[in-house]
Design a protein around this motif. Sequence first.
Motif, PDB file in Angstrom:
ATOM      1  N   MET A   1      11.774 -44.800  26.812  1.00 32.98           N
ATOM      2  CA  MET A   1      12.415 -44.440  25.550  1.00 32.98           C
ATOM      3  C   MET A   1      12.629 -42.937  25.474  1.00 32.98           C
ATOM      4  SD  MET A   1      10.070 -46.804  23.057  1.00 32.98           S
ATOM      5  CE  MET A   1      10.950 -46.305  21.581  1.00 32.98           C
ATOM      6  N   ASP A   2      13.693 -42.561  24.759  1.00 34.56           N
ATOM      7  CA  ASP A   2      13.941 -41.156  24.483  1.00 34.56           C
ATOM      8  C   ASP A   2      13.287 -40.780  23.146  1.00 34.56           C
ATOM      9  OD1 ASP A   2      15.428 -40.849  26.795  1.00 34.56           O
ATOM     10  OD2 ASP A   2      17.289 -41.462  25.808  1.00 34.56           O
ATOM     11  N   GLU A   3      13.222 -39.484  22.901  1.00 34.27           N
ATOM     12  CA  GLU A   3      12.703 -38.945  21.638  1.00 34.27           C
ATOM     13  C   GLU A   3      11.237 -39.312  21.401  1.00 34.27           C
ATOM     14  OE1 GLU A   3      15.241 -39.965  18.413  1.00 34.27           O
ATOM     15  OE2 GLU A   3      17.012 -39.046  19.300  1.00 34.27           O
ATOM     16  N   LEU A   4      10.476 -39.383  22.473  1.00 36.06           N
ATOM     17  CA  LEU A   4       9.023 -39.504  22.373  1.00 36.06           C
ATOM     18  C   LEU A   4       8.416 -38.202  22.889  1.00 36.06           C
ATOM     19  CD1 LEU A   4       8.107 -43.123  23.526  1.00 36.06           C
ATOM     20  CD2 LEU A   4       8.224 -42.226  21.215  1.00 36.06           C
ATOM     21  N   TYR A   5       7.375 -37.741  22.208  1.00 37.70           N
ATOM     22  CA  TYR A   5       6.805 -36.446  22.540  1.00 37.70           C
ATOM     23  C   TYR A   5       5.284 -36.546  22.584  1.00 37.70           C
ATOM     24  CZ  TYR A   5      11.434 -35.172  20.815  1.00 37.70           C
ATOM     25  OH  TYR A   5      12.786 -35.118  20.604  1.00 37.70           O
ATOM     26  N   VAL A   6       4.688 -35.551  23.236  1.00 42.03           N
ATOM     27  CA  VAL A   6       3.232 -35.400  23.255  1.00 42.03           C
ATOM     28  C   VAL A   6       2.907 -34.070  22.588  1.00 42.03           C
ATOM     29  CG1 VAL A   6       1.175 -35.152  24.672  1.00 42.03           C
ATOM     30  CG2 VAL A   6       2.953 -36.770  25.353  1.00 42.03           C
ATOM     31  N   GLU A   7       2.055 -34.114  21.586  1.00 40.14           N
ATOM     32  CA  GLU A   7       1.658 -32.895  20.875  1.00 40.14           C
ATOM     33  C   GLU A   7       0.148 -32.768  20.911  1.00 40.14           C
ATOM     34  OE1 GLU A   7       1.868 -31.042  16.377  1.00 40.14           O
ATOM     35  OE2 GLU A   7       3.501 -32.326  17.083  1.00 40.14           O
ATOM     36  N   SER A   8      -0.333 -31.551  21.108  1.00 35.50           N
ATOM     37  CA  SER A   8      -1.766 -31.301  21.203  1.00 35.50           C
ATOM     38  C   SER A   8      -2.161 -30.172  20.253  1.00 35.50           C
ATOM     39  CB  SER A   8      -2.150 -30.920  22.643  1.00 35.50           C
ATOM     40  OG  SER A   8      -1.756 -31.932  23.555  1.00 35.50           O
TER      41      SER A   8
ATOM     42  N   THR B   1       1.676 -44.444  16.562  1.00 43.96           N
ATOM     43  CA  THR B   1       1.422 -43.376  17.525  1.00 43.96           C
ATOM     44  C   THR B   1       0.196 -43.759  18.355  1.00 43.96           C
ATOM     45  OG1 THR B   1       0.059 -42.202  15.909  1.00 43.96           O
ATOM     46  CG2 THR B   1       2.373 -41.558  16.063  1.00 43.96           C
ATOM     47  N   ARG B   2      -0.111 -42.928  19.340  1.00 42.84           N
ATOM     48  CA  ARG B   2      -1.334 -43.071  20.122  1.00 42.84           C
ATOM     49  C   ARG B   2      -2.070 -41.740  20.066  1.00 42.84           C
ATOM     50  NH1 ARG B   2      -0.668 -47.318  19.163  1.00 42.84           N
ATOM     51  NH2 ARG B   2      -0.351 -49.183  20.436  1.00 42.84           N
ATOM     52  N   ILE B   3      -3.380 -41.812  19.850  1.00 50.48           N
ATOM     53  CA  ILE B   3      -4.191 -40.610  19.649  1.00 50.48           C
ATOM     54  C   ILE B   3      -5.306 -40.594  20.679  1.00 50.48           C
ATOM     55  CG2 ILE B   3      -5.658 -39.352  18.026  1.00 50.48           C
ATOM     56  CD1 ILE B   3      -4.156 -40.813  15.756  1.00 50.48           C
ATOM     57  N   VAL B   4      -5.526 -39.444  21.272  1.00 44.85           N
ATOM     58  CA  VAL B   4      -6.641 -39.227  22.196  1.00 44.85           C
ATOM     59  C   VAL B   4      -7.462 -38.070  21.645  1.00 44.85           C
ATOM     60  CG1 VAL B   4      -7.301 -38.443  24.491  1.00 44.85           C
ATOM     61  CG2 VAL B   4      -5.494 -40.133  24.239  1.00 44.85           C
ATOM     62  N   ILE B   5      -8.747 -38.318  21.426  1.00 45.27           N
ATOM     63  CA  ILE B   5      -9.656 -37.273  20.953  1.00 45.27           C
ATOM     64  C   ILE B   5     -10.563 -36.920  22.120  1.00 45.27           C
ATOM     65  CG2 ILE B   5     -11.437 -36.666  19.279  1.00 45.27           C
ATOM     66  CD1 ILE B   5     -10.252 -38.808  17.429  1.00 45.27           C
TER      67      ILE B   5
ATOM     68  N   LEU C   1       0.797 -38.990  20.810  1.00 45.75           N
ATOM     69  CA  LEU C   1       1.994 -39.460  21.507  1.00 45.75           C
ATOM     70  C   LEU C   1       2.803 -40.325  20.551  1.00 45.75           C
ATOM     71  CD1 LEU C   1       3.768 -40.150  24.045  1.00 45.75           C
ATOM     72  CD2 LEU C   1       2.135 -41.958  24.542  1.00 45.75           C
ATOM     73  N   GLY C   2       4.089 -39.965  20.340  1.00 45.34           N
ATOM     74  CA  GLY C   2       4.943 -40.754  19.454  1.00 45.34           C
ATOM     75  C   GLY C   2       6.210 -39.994  19.134  1.00 45.34           C
ATOM     76  N   SER C   3       6.963 -40.505  18.162  1.00 43.17           N
ATOM     77  CA  SER C   3       8.177 -39.816  17.732  1.00 43.17           C
ATOM     78  C   SER C   3       7.809 -38.643  16.826  1.00 43.17           C
ATOM     79  CB  SER C   3       9.108 -40.775  16.995  1.00 43.17           C
ATOM     80  OG  SER C   3       8.508 -41.215  15.794  1.00 43.17           O
ATOM     81  N   PHE C   4       8.784 -37.777  16.570  1.00 41.05           N
ATOM     82  CA  PHE C   4       8.510 -36.537  15.826  1.00 41.05           C
ATOM     83  C   PHE C   4       7.989 -36.838  14.420  1.00 41.05           C
ATOM     84  CE2 PHE C   4       9.875 -33.077  13.036  1.00 41.05           C
ATOM     85  CZ  PHE C   4       9.286 -31.994  13.666  1.00 41.05           C
ATOM     86  N   ALA C   5       8.668 -37.737  13.702  1.00 35.82           N
ATOM     87  CA  ALA C   5       8.273 -38.026  12.314  1.00 35.82           C
ATOM     88  C   ALA C   5       6.903 -38.690  12.258  1.00 35.82           C
ATOM     89  CB  ALA C   5       9.333 -38.909  11.651  1.00 35.82           C
ATOM     90  N   ASN C   6       6.648 -39.610  13.191  1.00 37.70           N
ATOM     91  CA  ASN C   6       5.364 -40.318  13.182  1.00 37.70           C
ATOM     92  C   ASN C   6       4.217 -39.394  13.565  1.00 37.70           C
ATOM     93  OD1 ASN C   6       6.756 -42.596  12.490  1.00 37.70           O
ATOM     94  ND2 ASN C   6       6.781 -43.477  14.532  1.00 37.70           N
ATOM     95  N   ILE C   7       4.471 -38.483  14.497  1.00 37.20           N
ATOM     96  CA  ILE C   7       3.427 -37.524  14.877  1.00 37.20           C
ATOM     97  C   ILE C   7       3.061 -36.651  13.680  1.00 37.20           C
ATOM     98  CG2 ILE C   7       3.069 -35.411  16.208  1.00 37.20           C
ATOM     99  CD1 ILE C   7       4.323 -36.749  18.584  1.00 37.20           C
TER     100      ILE C   7
END
Length: 235
Positions: free
Chosen positions: A138-145, A183-187, A195-201
């Motif tokens: 999929m496009d428009e998926l991002y990883v933010e930390s 989304t998916r969350i790693v602690i 990990l998810g789309s911009f709005a969901n993140i």
Amino acid sequence: MENPSAEIATAASTSPSAMDVEAAAAAPPPRKPQVLFAQKPNFRPLKAHEISDGQIQFRKISVPPHRYTPLKKAWLEIYTPIYDEMKIDIRMNLKARRVELKTRTDTPDVSNLQKCADFVHAFMLGFDVIDAVALLRMDELYVESFEIKDVKTLKGEHLSRAIGRLSGKGGKTKFAIENSTRTRIVIADSKIHLLGSFANIKVARDSLCSLILGSPAAKVYSKLRAVTARLAERF
């Protein structure tokens, strides 16, 4: 004596001006010159090996020590979609402890290289292969930390309690945020990866920040329920 009107008519009919008018009326109008339009160019998309003068492009992803064993176990699950579907060469450099990617002559799109690099990087951060492979599909998926200290400076037991609030009993709070925001969350200790789309993140990050600042889980749940309902209406 001849009729003068007949002579005038004969002279008028044989005058050169009358002949010019008749010739001009009989001649067809001049044709406009045809304008030949150039054919529409058909530019085929460049292949990966044709971009940047045919030079092969590389990506290198470092493997943290704690992810070396999981990478070894899940190597085939990572290798198969990258090599077979995305047409990208992949190898593990054991000496440098890095995963190396490079384009091939049959790589359909040069952006596949960056997608594969993001996929491997997401696995190194701690995401499961099943979740991280969505970056390829999929496009428009991002990883933010971000880190807990970016939200609030906590040390010692206060930091431990904040991590406990994020996870909840048996991971219940984390799973609730994941399921409601898709989304998916790693602690990982004091670092948090989403990990998810911009709005969901953004929604998930706001909920996690509220928990870090000390909000009770019940209050976060109710706020999250209202926000996710608005997101569902938007779509």
